[in-house]
Design a protein around this motif. Structure first.
Motif, mmCIF file in Angstrom:
data_model
loop_
_atom_site.group_PDB
_atom_site.id
_atom_site.type_symbol
_atom_site.label_atom_id
_atom_site.label_comp_id
_atom_site.label_asym_id
_atom_site.label_seq_id
_atom_site.Cartn_x
_atom_site.Cartn_y
_atom_site.Cartn_z
ATOM 1 N N GLY A 477 -41.469 32.018 21.572
ATOM 2 C CA GLY A 477 -42.885 32.300 21.379
ATOM 3 C C GLY A 477 -43.757 31.722 22.475
ATOM 4 N N VAL A 478 -43.396 30.564 23.010
ATOM 5 C CA VAL A 478 -44.063 29.997 24.187
ATOM 6 C C VAL A 478 -43.382 30.614 25.411
ATOM 7 C CG1 VAL A 478 -44.657 27.894 25.451
ATOM 8 C CG2 VAL A 478 -44.602 27.866 22.952
ATOM 9 N N ARG A 479 -44.028 31.603 26.015
ATOM 10 C CA ARG A 479 -43.360 32.392 27.045
ATOM 11 C C ARG A 479 -43.015 31.571 28.283
ATOM 12 N NH1 ARG A 479 -44.589 37.826 26.315
ATOM 13 N NH2 ARG A 479 -43.313 38.277 28.165
ATOM 14 N N ALA A 480 -43.774 30.500 28.532
ATOM 15 C CA ALA A 480 -43.504 29.679 29.709
ATOM 16 C C ALA A 480 -42.144 29.010 29.638
ATOM 17 C CB ALA A 480 -44.599 28.619 29.864
ATOM 18 N N VAL A 481 -41.602 28.875 28.438
ATOM 19 C CA VAL A 481 -40.310 28.217 28.255
ATOM 20 C C VAL A 481 -39.166 29.124 28.705
ATOM 21 C CG1 VAL A 481 -38.713 27.393 26.485
ATOM 22 C CG2 VAL A 481 -41.111 26.685 26.442
ATOM 23 N N ASN A 482 -39.371 30.441 28.634
ATOM 24 C CA ASN A 482 -38.306 31.384 28.925
ATOM 25 C C ASN A 482 -37.907 31.329 30.399
ATOM 26 O OD1 ASN A 482 -38.293 32.345 26.279
ATOM 27 N ND2 ASN A 482 -39.923 33.837 26.719
ATOM 28 N N GLY A 483 -36.643 31.555 30.669
ATOM 29 C CA GLY A 483 -36.186 31.609 32.047
ATOM 30 C C GLY A 483 -34.819 30.987 32.231
ATOM 31 N N LYS A 484 -34.452 30.826 33.508
ATOM 32 C CA LYS A 484 -33.135 30.303 33.859
ATOM 33 C C LYS A 484 -33.185 28.785 34.010
ATOM 34 C CE LYS A 484 -29.701 30.459 37.611
ATOM 35 N NZ LYS A 484 -29.363 31.063 38.906
ATOM 36 N N TYR A 485 -32.270 28.111 33.305
ATOM 37 C CA TYR A 485 -32.155 26.659 33.383
ATOM 38 C C TYR A 485 -30.845 26.314 34.088
ATOM 39 C CZ TYR A 485 -36.006 26.038 30.049
ATOM 40 O OH TYR A 485 -37.232 26.027 29.435
ATOM 41 N N VAL A 486 -30.928 25.386 35.049
ATOM 42 C CA VAL A 486 -29.747 24.973 35.794
ATOM 43 C C VAL A 486 -29.470 23.507 35.519
ATOM 44 C CG1 VAL A 486 -30.108 26.672 37.606
ATOM 45 C CG2 VAL A 486 -31.120 24.398 37.835
ATOM 46 N N VAL A 564 -40.946 23.416 17.017
ATOM 47 C CA VAL A 564 -41.487 22.071 16.798
ATOM 48 C C VAL A 564 -42.989 22.184 16.642
ATOM 49 C CG1 VAL A 564 -41.795 19.764 17.778
ATOM 50 C CG2 VAL A 564 -39.628 20.968 18.066
ATOM 51 N N LYS A 565 -43.499 21.589 15.586
ATOM 52 C CA LYS A 565 -44.932 21.651 15.311
ATOM 53 C C LYS A 565 -45.710 20.897 16.388
ATOM 54 C CE LYS A 565 -48.318 20.736 11.684
ATOM 55 N NZ LYS A 565 -48.549 20.225 10.321
ATOM 56 N N GLY A 566 -46.833 21.458 16.795
ATOM 57 C CA GLY A 566 -47.668 20.806 17.791
ATOM 58 C C GLY A 566 -47.819 21.666 19.020
ATOM 59 N N HIS A 567 -46.708 21.917 19.717
ATOM 60 C CA HIS A 567 -46.753 22.696 20.954
ATOM 61 C C HIS A 567 -45.900 23.961 20.885
ATOM 62 C CE1 HIS A 567 -48.946 19.478 22.950
ATOM 63 N NE2 HIS A 567 -48.055 18.613 22.501
ATOM 64 N N GLY A 568 -44.916 23.989 20.006
ATOM 65 C CA GLY A 568 -44.069 25.167 19.897
ATOM 66 C C GLY A 568 -44.773 26.301 19.185
ATOM 67 N N ALA A 569 -44.250 27.501 19.330
ATOM 68 C CA ALA A 569 -44.788 28.683 18.654
ATOM 69 C C ALA A 569 -43.638 29.618 18.334
ATOM 70 C CB ALA A 569 -45.825 29.385 19.532
ATOM 71 N N ASP A 570 -43.718 30.252 17.179
ATOM 72 C CA ASP A 570 -42.681 31.209 16.786
ATOM 73 C C ASP A 570 -42.719 32.445 17.677
ATOM 74 O OD1 ASP A 570 -41.548 29.740 14.820
ATOM 75 O OD2 ASP A 570 -42.652 30.659 13.177
ATOM 76 N N PRO A 571 -41.599 33.132 17.838
ATOM 77 C CA PRO A 571 -40.274 32.808 17.291
ATOM 78 C C PRO A 571 -39.550 31.774 18.154
ATOM 79 C CG PRO A 571 -40.142 34.843 18.522
ATOM 80 C CD PRO A 571 -41.594 34.445 18.534
ATOM 81 N N PRO A 572 -38.585 31.074 17.578
ATOM 82 C CA PRO A 572 -37.769 30.160 18.385
ATOM 83 C C PRO A 572 -36.887 30.956 19.343
ATOM 84 C CG PRO A 572 -36.902 30.307 16.159
ATOM 85 C CD PRO A 572 -38.188 31.058 16.160
ATOM 86 N N PRO A 573 -36.379 30.323 20.386
ATOM 87 C CA PRO A 573 -35.650 31.063 21.422
ATOM 88 C C PRO A 573 -34.195 31.349 21.062
ATOM 89 C CG PRO A 573 -35.721 28.751 21.998
ATOM 90 C CD PRO A 573 -36.532 28.897 20.733
#
Length: 618
Positions: A477-486, A564-573
């Motif tokens: 739900g927080v689109r900035a979280v999406n992407g490639k993690y190394v 996580v309540k506070g900064h997260g937003a649905d849906p979870p990844p």
């Protein structure tokens, strides 16, 4: 209820106040007590208020109420009777004929078709049907039963085997009825017998279901069976009309809280008959409030059990209001307190508690762990009913976040809930145990043996098929979280992963890491970790969290993430593992808008997305 308080002002004080008013300074003479009170009945515990009737003292009144409502089969039959044993003339207790007949039917339905009795596997299946986790019962417990009570010999797979005989089965229940009558009545209730030991009709005890043309009979849950039994009784007529004030009182939470403490099957019948075809919204809301306010730990167990009984009965009643009751139960918007934002519905409250547990603002708070586990336990029990299970399937998108708990069996669910504890707190808090059944820790129904395996981090040094892969986070739900993690260093002796991106118009580093919580369990997080600070502190900005994967606890799970309540937003990844080096001709997966990942600096965020962390509720 307010109308009853107005009609009977002398009875409108709370139960605590009423008990305080009748409490005596000194113990009065025994001749002052009414017949049937706790005195002389063996129910007076040390320090108890003997001038106040116990819950068991109300049984006769509750049975009389059921008779006035024309409910069939509520007058309790005697389980044992006293006879004189010749030649010495001693008085001995034996099972009553009605109990012998009922238990003989149960034995014949539970015994081995070839052995002439109940072998070890049959006894385990019987325990499971009675609500005992037979898998946790050591084999020597069953051997003790076979050694203590009469058996017959038979063959099982070419081996000589002992089977518990009908005589031994009845002898076991004869002994148990003298020490734990509640257990015996509960077992009889499970197998479809009413309190008077008459049996419910077959159509209220069994249903037929199957796939691909293979249909088998399955037993209803006992609460469903009671609801169907009452519906069949009132199919061609209504219960006796006792008046408007009586109807209000019969849909009062406190009545069924008391009735449950006295006798659960009796409480189920009274509630089913009182609620059938009626508006039960007020009772449901009052029960949801009682559940939300129940104290943590054992102090709130009785309230928890009474609420669960009420929910199960109301959800199982097969009338025109059934679906509306289930919807209100799951999604009730009413609030327990004016300062609380979330509603009382089971789904809403459970999700709020799940987020609160995960938030740094509620670190190490035992209340949130215990309360969350209770709500999950309620939903899991309700899911065993056919109509509730159907409702959950119809509302799968709203229930998807808790599928890991609803899919898990009792043992693994408890372990998962234990893993989902808060971190970064001071001190440890044990998770509340599973609510005890009415059964005692007797031979036939031994208690569960809890055990946990310590997390083993020794596998980290081994070669694993995950070790040369990158992680793609998507659908968050927080689109900035999406992407490639190394991979980038380690935390808690396992690899941690990072992605450079933009959040709140600032360049940040998103971290995917595992850390050890304050209660010594472990959990994966997707967070922003301030520079120069080790992951896993109160200074982290947490978006999503997940328990360990049972198969690969050293690597982040692909699913089972929660917001996580506070900064997260649905849906979870969801997480996808990909090779570090993609083969020629194969491109990296696009983000949700069809754009290609441009490397670590691409945050995948749109200008019209609100990243304030506001929760999209059900």
């Amino acid at each position: 209820p307010p109308l009853l308080k107005a009609a009977f002002p002398g009875a409108s004080v709370s139960l605590d106040v009423a008990e305080a008013m009748v409490k005596t300074e000194t113990s009065p003479s025994s001749h002052l007590f009414l017949p049937g009170t706790a005195v002389g009945m063996g129910n007076t515990a040390a320090g108890a208020n003997v001038s106040v009737p116990t819950a068991l003292d109300h049984l006769n009144s509750l049975e009389a109420l059921g008779s006035l409502m024309c409910i069939r089969g509520l007058e309790r039959a005697h389980l044992v009777s006293e006879i004189t044993e010749p030649p010495k003339g001693r008085a001995v207790l034996v099972l009553s004929q009605a109990a012998v007949d009922a238990l003989s039917v149960i034995f014949n339905e539970s015994k081995s078709p070839s052995g002439g009795g109940m072998g070890q596997r049959d006894i385990q299946n019987y325990m499971k049907r009675c609500g005992v986790d037979a898998s946790s019962v050591p084999p020597h417990k069953i051997s003790t039963i076979l050694n203590k009570y009469p058996t017959v010999s038979g063959m099982d797979g070419g081996k000589d085997t002992r089977y518990l005989s009908l005589e031994g089965f009845l002898a076991y229940y004869r002994d148990t009825a003298q020490t734990n009558e509640i257990q015996v009545r509960s077992d009889l209730h499970t197998f479809g017998f009413r309190p008077d030991l008459s049996r419910r009709e077959e159509e209220s005890r069994w249903y037929v279901a199957g796939n691909q043309g293979e249909h088998r009979r399955h037993p209803y849950q006992s609460t469903e069976s009671v609801a169907l039994d009452v519906a069949l009784q009132f199919k061609n007529g209504r219960p006796a009309n006792l008046g408007r004030l009586s109807e209000i009182g019969l849909l009062s939470f406190h009545l069924y809280y008391l009735a449950y403490s006295a006798c659960e099957p009796l409480a189920e019948y009274l509630l089913a008959a009182s609620a059938y075809g009626k508006d039960t919204n007020r009772l449901l809301v009052d029960s949801l409030k009682a559940l939300s306010r129940a104290p943590s730990g054992w102090g709130g167990n009785e309230t928890f059990r009474a609420c669960l009984m009420i929910f199960k009965v109301l959800a199982a009643l097969p009338d025109e209001r059934q679906k509306d009751r289930i919807t209100l139960l799951m999604q009730c918007p009413d609030k327990a307190h004016s300062h609380i934002d979330a509603g009382l519905g089971l789904l809403i409250a459970a999700k709020e508690l799940s987020m609160a547990r995960s938030s740094q603002h509620y670190s190490a708070d035992y209340h949130y762990n215990s309360a969350f586990e209770r709500y999950i336990e309620v939903i899991k029990e309700l899911q065993k009913q056919r109509e509730v299970s159907r409702w959950i399937l119809e509302h799968r998108s709203q229930c998807a976040w808790m599928e890991p708990w609803l899919r898990a069996d009792t043992g693994s669910a408890q372990q998962q809930r234990g893993d989902l504890s808060v971190r970064r707190g001071s001190g440890t808090h044990p998770s509340s145990g599973t609510i005890n059944h009415h059964h005692s820790d007797s031979d036939m129904n031994a208690g569960m043996n809890d055990s946990e395996e310590d997390d083993d981090d020794s596998r980290y040094g081994q070669v694993d098929h995950y070790s040369e892969r990158s992680i793609y986070v998507q659908s968050a739900g927080v689109r900035a979280v999406n992407g490639k993690y190394v991979r980038s260093g380690s935390c808690d002796n396992v690899s941690k992963y990072r992605k450079i991106g933009v959040w709140n118009e600032q360049d940040v580093e998103f971290s995917l890491f595992r850390c050890r919580l304050s209660d010594q369990t472990k959990r994966w997080y997707i967070s922003i970790v301030p520079k120069g600070i080790q992951p896993g502190t109160n200074k982290d900005i947490d978006f999503y969290a997940a328990p360990l994967s049972n198969e690969n606890s050293d690597f982040p799970p692909e699913s089972r993430w929660v917001t996580v309540k506070g900064h997260g937003a649905d849906p979870p990844p969801m997480l996808i593992w990909k090779p570090e080096s993609l083969p020629d001709g194969i491109e990296e997966p696009p983000d949700e808008d069809g754009r290609m990942w441009s490397g670590e600096g691409d945050d995948g965020i749109d200008d019209d997305v609100d990243d304030s962390g506001q929760m999209g509720f059900l």
